[in-house]
Write a protein that holds these residues in place. Structure first.
Motif, PDB file in Angstrom:
ATOM      1  N   CYS A 145       3.700  -4.887  -5.391  1.00 25.77           N
ATOM      2  CA  CYS A 145       4.188  -3.602  -4.895  1.00 25.77           C
ATOM      3  C   CYS A 145       3.466  -2.452  -5.582  1.00 25.77           C
ATOM      4  O   CYS A 145       3.169  -2.517  -6.780  1.00 25.77           O
ATOM      5  N   VAL A 146       3.157  -1.405  -4.824  1.00 30.19           N
ATOM      6  CA  VAL A 146       2.586  -0.170  -5.360  1.00 30.19           C
ATOM      7  C   VAL A 146       3.282   1.012  -4.704  1.00 30.19           C
ATOM      8  O   VAL A 146       3.665   0.943  -3.532  1.00 30.19           O
ATOM      9  N   ARG A 147       3.478   2.085  -5.464  1.00 31.15           N
ATOM     10  CA  ARG A 147       4.095   3.293  -4.932  1.00 31.15           C
ATOM     11  C   ARG A 147       3.597   4.513  -5.689  1.00 31.15           C
ATOM     12  O   ARG A 147       3.477   4.496  -6.911  1.00 31.15           O
ATOM     13  N   PHE A 148       3.330   5.612  -4.958  1.00 29.52           N
ATOM     14  CA  PHE A 148       3.018   6.887  -5.578  1.00 29.52           C
ATOM     15  C   PHE A 148       4.301   7.567  -6.045  1.00 29.52           C
ATOM     16  O   PHE A 148       5.357   7.450  -5.411  1.00 29.52           O
ATOM     17  N   ALA A 175       0.850  -1.195   0.000  1.00 32.34           N
ATOM     18  CA  ALA A 175       0.000   0.000   0.000  1.00 32.34           C
ATOM     19  C   ALA A 175       0.878   1.234   0.000  1.00 32.34           C
ATOM     20  O   ALA A 175       2.017   1.211   0.485  1.00 32.34           O
ATOM     21  N   SER A 176       0.341   2.326  -0.546  1.00 33.89           N
ATOM     22  CA  SER A 176       1.089   3.574  -0.613  1.00 33.89           C
ATOM     23  C   SER A 176       0.146   4.733  -0.378  1.00 33.89           C
ATOM     24  O   SER A 176      -0.963   4.773  -0.925  1.00 33.89           O
ATOM     25  N   LEU A 177       0.592   5.701   0.425  1.00 34.46           N
ATOM     26  CA  LEU A 177      -0.192   6.881   0.770  1.00 34.46           C
ATOM     27  C   LEU A 177       0.205   8.036  -0.138  1.00 34.46           C
ATOM     28  O   LEU A 177       1.396   8.298  -0.351  1.00 34.46           O
ATOM     29  N   HIS A 178      -0.795   8.738  -0.681  1.00 38.82           N
ATOM     30  CA  HIS A 178      -0.543   9.889  -1.544  1.00 38.82           C
ATOM     31  C   HIS A 178       0.260  10.939  -0.781  1.00 38.82           C
ATOM     32  O   HIS A 178       0.094  11.088   0.441  1.00 38.82           O
ATOM     33  N   PRO A 179       1.137  11.689  -1.456  1.00 38.30           N
ATOM     34  CA  PRO A 179       1.942  12.698  -0.758  1.00 38.30           C
ATOM     35  C   PRO A 179       1.147  13.727   0.035  1.00 38.30           C
ATOM     36  O   PRO A 179       1.652  14.287   1.012  1.00 38.30           O
ATOM     37  N   ASP A 180      -0.106  13.996  -0.371  1.00 37.13           N
ATOM     38  CA  ASP A 180      -0.898  14.949   0.406  1.00 37.13           C
ATOM     39  C   ASP A 180      -1.811  14.259   1.426  1.00 37.13           C
ATOM     40  O   ASP A 180      -2.674  14.899   2.040  1.00 37.13           O
ATOM     41  N   ASN A 181      -1.622  12.962   1.604  1.00 38.31           N
ATOM     42  CA  ASN A 181      -2.364  12.168   2.599  1.00 38.31           C
ATOM     43  C   ASN A 181      -3.878  12.167   2.370  1.00 38.31           C
ATOM     44  O   ASN A 181      -4.655  12.022   3.320  1.00 38.31           O
ATOM     45  N   PHE A 208      -5.137   6.579  -0.624  1.00 39.09           N
ATOM     46  CA  PHE A 208      -4.077   5.577  -0.683  1.00 39.09           C
ATOM     47  C   PHE A 208      -4.451   4.532  -1.709  1.00 39.09           C
ATOM     48  O   PHE A 208      -5.624   4.358  -2.057  1.00 39.09           O
ATOM     49  N   VAL A 209      -3.442   3.846  -2.221  1.00 38.89           N
ATOM     50  CA  VAL A 209      -3.642   2.764  -3.168  1.00 38.89           C
ATOM     51  C   VAL A 209      -3.034   1.496  -2.593  1.00 38.89           C
ATOM     52  O   VAL A 209      -2.132   1.541  -1.750  1.00 38.89           O
ATOM     53  N   CYS A 210      -3.552   0.364  -3.040  1.00 44.69           N
ATOM     54  CA  CYS A 210      -3.025  -0.910  -2.564  1.00 44.69           C
ATOM     55  C   CYS A 210      -3.299  -1.993  -3.598  1.00 44.69           C
ATOM     56  O   CYS A 210      -4.114  -1.814  -4.519  1.00 44.69           O
ATOM     57  N   GLY A 211      -2.615  -3.105  -3.442  1.00 45.50           N
ATOM     58  CA  GLY A 211      -2.816  -4.229  -4.348  1.00 45.50           C
ATOM     59  C   GLY A 211      -2.394  -5.513  -3.687  1.00 45.50           C
ATOM     60  O   GLY A 211      -1.654  -5.512  -2.693  1.00 45.50           O
ATOM     61  N   GLY A 212      -2.878  -6.636  -4.246  1.00 51.65           N
ATOM     62  CA  GLY A 212      -2.553  -7.913  -3.639  1.00 51.65           C
ATOM     63  C   GLY A 212      -2.934  -9.107  -4.472  1.00 51.65           C
ATOM     64  O   GLY A 212      -2.766  -9.124  -5.695  1.00 51.65           O
ATOM     65  N   GLU A 213      -3.540 -10.088  -3.803  1.00 57.22           N
ATOM     66  CA  GLU A 213      -3.729 -11.411  -4.371  1.00 57.22           C
ATOM     67  C   GLU A 213      -4.714 -11.440  -5.536  1.00 57.22           C
ATOM     68  O   GLU A 213      -4.578 -12.272  -6.445  1.00 57.22           O
ATOM     69  N   TYR A 266      -6.339  -1.008  -6.065  1.00 62.21           N
ATOM     70  CA  TYR A 266      -7.448  -0.291  -5.429  1.00 62.21           C
ATOM     71  C   TYR A 266      -7.022   1.121  -5.031  1.00 62.21           C
ATOM     72  O   TYR A 266      -5.868   1.363  -4.665  1.00 62.21           O
ATOM     73  N   LYS A 267      -8.009   2.029  -5.072  1.00 59.69           N
ATOM     74  CA  LYS A 267      -7.815   3.386  -4.585  1.00 59.69           C
ATOM     75  C   LYS A 267      -8.879   3.678  -3.531  1.00 59.69           C
ATOM     76  O   LYS A 267     -10.071   3.451  -3.754  1.00 59.69           O
ATOM     77  N   PHE A 268      -8.443   4.167  -2.358  1.00 62.17           N
ATOM     78  CA  PHE A 268      -9.347   4.437  -1.242  1.00 62.17           C
ATOM     79  C   PHE A 268      -9.164   5.862  -0.734  1.00 62.17           C
ATOM     80  O   PHE A 268      -8.072   6.436  -0.829  1.00 62.17           O
ATOM     81  N   ASP A 269     -10.216   6.403  -0.146  1.00 59.30           N
ATOM     82  CA  ASP A 269     -10.144   7.669   0.580  1.00 59.30           C
ATOM     83  C   ASP A 269      -9.439   7.419   1.916  1.00 59.30           C
ATOM     84  O   ASP A 269      -9.838   6.541   2.676  1.00 59.30           O
TER      85      ASP A 269
END
Length: 335
Positions: A272-275, A231-237, A240-245, A250-253
């Motif tokens: 792996c995911v990264r902003f 998972a990775s948090l956007h620079p302005d918080n 966040f995005v995440c991924g897996g099995e 995914y993108k979440f508030d």
């Protein structure tokens, strides 16, 4: 603008699973992205377009961890051949190689690029002085199983680690002592310190958890629809995005945990995911051997995304392996 949908840039070239990604900071010539792959050949790319710049060749085993320094002048890699290597990212030449006694899973540069920290299946963290590469490294002990990730934070005065012993630990660099510890019910798969240094993001099971980096108190925790690996948090918080099995990204508030959208572009689990440092895109690496770049706000003209008043289906840019080098960054081909 009609019927916009997310169309990722697909970057090929790896022949085995992509297991880790790292962006540089923004430089005068843009920013850069390095990927770690089980094929043993980490790749450097232009961050905003995915254009291939070069491949660092020299490891004799899967590469598990990669890092770029802030200016993208140095790269670091950690691999299954029990070595951590430092590279000149402009010339593509190997500068240092540090022998370990087991697989090196993670590497990270200090802000001034003088120090390199490594984490390995030896259950140890080491800090090497790159100005004195022959000197003995500083060693941190305490984990009881292999360490997955290590990173400097708090102006390089602290280090954070997570490991297969189901713990996250914070270490004081000056003393080498563990000062805080979190215990998880299952192995934490990933760990990221936010751009502002205030939040540590972890994943385990189907949970994404956000921690105050000073106190290690829980800020938020959200359940996602799959076993989540990164998972990775956007620079302005804000998101966040995440991924897996389940192969989806995914993108979440970040405030509410509400799912904003999800996309299925990969053909294997997402490791792996990264902003990006400017937050305009995020990268994902997968079991399928590709990395993909996704636009944070669909519809903006950015990088290779060129939107005009037409259906998005008519613009589906794909980055070929031999894409042109941009911004005059010198090609890297390490021997």
């Amino acid at each position: 603008m009609a019927n916009l949908r997310q169309t990722p840039l697909t970057c090929s070239g790896h022949t085995r699973p992509v297991v880790h990604l790292h962006f540089s900071d923004v430089t005068d010539s843009g920013y850069y992205l390095i990927s770690a792959c089980k094929d043993g050949k980490p790749m450097l790319r232009q961050g905003d377009t995915g254009d291939w710049i070069g491949t660092f060749e020299g490891h004799k085993g899967a590469v598990w961890g990669v890092a770029l320094n802030r200016e993208a002048t140095k790269a670091a890699t950690g691999a299954a051949d029990f070595n951590a290597k430092v590279w000149d990212a402009i010339k593509g030449e190997e500068v240092h190689s540090f022998q370990h006694k087991h697989i090196v899973k993670s590497v990270d540069f200090s802000k001034d690029s003088v120090y390199l920290c490594t984490a390995s299946n030896e259950k140890l963290v080491r800090i090497f002085d790159l100005n004195k590469p022959e000197a003995e490294p500083q060693v941190f002990t305490g984990h009881t199983n292999g360490i997955r990730h290590v990173t400097f934070f708090e102006n390089d005065t602290l280090l954070a680690t997570c490991a297969d012993d189901k713990t996250l630990r914070v270490w004081e660099r000056s003393s080498g002592q563990e000062i805080k510890k979190l215990e998880f019910p299952s192995v934490p798969c990933s760990m990221e310190v936010s751009k502002d240094g205030k939040v540590i993001t972890t994943t385990h099971s189907n949970l994404v958890t956000f921690w105050d980096s000073k106190e290690l108190s829980k800020l938020r925790e959200f359940t996602v629809p799959t076993s989540v690996y990164s998972a990775s948090l956007h620079p302005d918080n804000s998101i966040f995005v995440c991924g897996g099995e389940d192969l989806k990204v995914y993108k979440f508030d970040y405030t509410t945990g509400v799912e904003i959208e999800s996309f299925k572009g990969h053909f294997g689990p997402v490791h792996c995911v990264r902003f990006s440092p400017d937050g305009e895109l995020y990268a994902s690496g997968s079991e399928d051997g590709t990395l993909r770049l996704w636009q944070t706000t669909v519809g903006k003209t950015y990088g290779l995304w060129r939107f005009i008043d037409q259906p998005a289906a008519q613009v589906a840019p794909v980055v070929p392996e031999n894409a042109a080098i941009v911004n005059n960054k010198q090609e890297v081909t390490a021997n």
